[in-house]
Design an enzyme around this catalytic site. Structure first.
Site, PDB file in Angstrom:
ATOM      1  N   SER A  92      26.762   0.080  71.974  1.00  0.00           N
ATOM      2  CA  SER A  92      28.226  -0.015  71.967  1.00  0.00           C
ATOM      3  C   SER A  92      28.735  -1.174  72.820  1.00  0.00           C
ATOM      4  CB  SER A  92      28.849   1.307  72.440  1.00  0.00           C
ATOM      5  OG  SER A  92      28.456   1.612  73.772  1.00  0.00           O
ATOM      6  N   CYS A 142      27.310   7.269  66.357  1.00  0.00           N
ATOM      7  CA  CYS A 142      26.698   7.045  67.666  1.00  0.00           C
ATOM      8  C   CYS A 142      27.488   5.999  68.460  1.00  0.00           C
ATOM      9  CB  CYS A 142      25.225   6.653  67.511  1.00  0.00           C
ATOM     10  SG  CYS A 142      24.279   6.803  69.051  1.00  0.00           S
ATOM     11  N   ILE A 187      19.742   9.247  69.094  1.00  0.00           N
ATOM     12  CA  ILE A 187      19.096   8.187  69.856  1.00  0.00           C
ATOM     13  C   ILE A 187      20.067   7.720  70.941  1.00  0.00           C
ATOM     14  CG2 ILE A 187      18.026   5.906  69.797  1.00  0.00           C
ATOM     15  CD1 ILE A 187      17.466   6.375  66.816  1.00  0.00           C
ATOM     16  N   HIS A 193      22.848   9.759  63.773  1.00  0.00           N
ATOM     17  CA  HIS A 193      22.674   8.622  62.861  1.00  0.00           C
ATOM     18  C   HIS A 193      22.355   9.106  61.441  1.00  0.00           C
ATOM     19  CE1 HIS A 193      22.304   5.291  65.876  1.00  0.00           C
ATOM     20  NE2 HIS A 193      21.927   6.283  66.661  1.00  0.00           N
ATOM     21  N   GLU A 213      22.677   7.404  58.885  1.00  0.00           N
ATOM     22  CA  GLU A 213      22.165   6.233  58.160  1.00  0.00           C
ATOM     23  C   GLU A 213      20.656   6.065  58.292  1.00  0.00           C
ATOM     24  OE1 GLU A 213      23.219   4.611  62.280  1.00  0.00           O
ATOM     25  OE2 GLU A 213      23.885   6.197  60.922  1.00  0.00           O
TER      26      GLU A 213
END
Length: 265
Positions: free
Chosen positions: A61, A92, A155, A237, A239
């Site tokens: 981030s 996330c 994660i 996540h 994805e």
């Protein structure tokens, strides 16, 4: 045609694009007038301006906010989410950036986009070595169609630590906390955008009891999926799973919100 962008400054943006394409193939048009989707990577303000909806991916981030600031994207992103109120999903790191407040920030803090009236705790589950995957039953997915648990990957993930009241001065109160950064206030540009505010934050999923077997920091009840108006956030996540069900669900919400804005504009 609905254009969905994925912020491609850092992180797992290509994985999102792949799952969006899979998800779009599973959505059956309700009418001949139902929209089609196209998916694009977003790195510039011009690319962002052409999008009807946006995903901010998982990654780092602090790095995403730094690159966005240096490339002149930070304020356009805030306008996209908080002024134009276009559908936006953060996973996330994306959830951290879409929060109005974030704690456990690195030295010097980081910039936030905002849009969700929550405080998130960064790296709630610990270091990279503490990452884990767990099967979740997600209530917001159709239980008749999506009965199979969703394998979710955490994660260095955040959790929603606190739901914040939507009121004047909350940014100042949050900024007074140690190691906490806040997003700047923004006002929706018109009545149609104001209607997308959607009221209170809706908790869509929490971590079930027993997940501590995957991570010492994981506790039942941790909030890991939320929605408020046009903004959706997940700690984990989707994805990275190869499972397009959440992407399908979100694209359906995007279609609804774009149609709503077009009929009330």
């Amino acid at each position: 045609m609905i254009t969905v962008g994925v912020l491609a400054l850092q992180g797992a943006f290509s994985e999102h694009i792949q799952l969006l394409r899979q998800a779009a193939m599973t959505i059956k048009p309700a009418t001949p007038e139902s929209p089609n989707f196209q998916f694009v990577e977003v790195r510039t303000q011009d690319e962002l301006s052409k999008c009807d909806a946006l995903i901010i991916p998982g990654g780092e981030s602090t790095a995403i906010s730094l690159v966005a600031a240096r490339s002149g994207l930070l304020e356009p992103l805030r306008d996209f989410v908080k002024v134009e109120r276009k559908p936006t999903w953060g996973t996330c790191a994306g959830l951290i950036l879409l929060a109005e407040s974030a704690n456990r920030t690195k030295k010097g803090g980081q910039e936030l986009i905002g849009g969700l009236d929550v405080r998130v705790e960064r790296n709630h589950f610990g270091r990279q070595l503490d990452s884990f995957a767990t099967d979740l039953k997600l209530p917001f997915l159709d239980p008749d169609v999506d009965a199979k648990p969703f394998k979710s990957v955490f994660i260095r993930a955040p959790v929603v630590e606190k739901i914040l009241p939507h009121k004047e001065g909350i940014q100042t109160e949050e900024a007074e906390q140690v190691d906490t950064v806040v997003a700047p206030s923004k006002t929706p540009k018109d009545d149609a955008a104001k209607r997308m505010l959607g009221g209170e934050v809706e908790i869509l999923a929490t971590l079930p009891a027993g997940s501590a077997s995957q991570s010492a920091a994981a506790k039942g009840g941790d909030v890991i999926a939320i929605r408020q108006g046009n903004v959706f956030g997940t700690s984990f996540h989707p994805e990275l799973t190869g499972d397009p069900r959440i992407h399908t669900w979100w694209l359906e919400r995007v279609s609804e919100q774009v149609k709503m804005k077009s009929t009330t504009a």
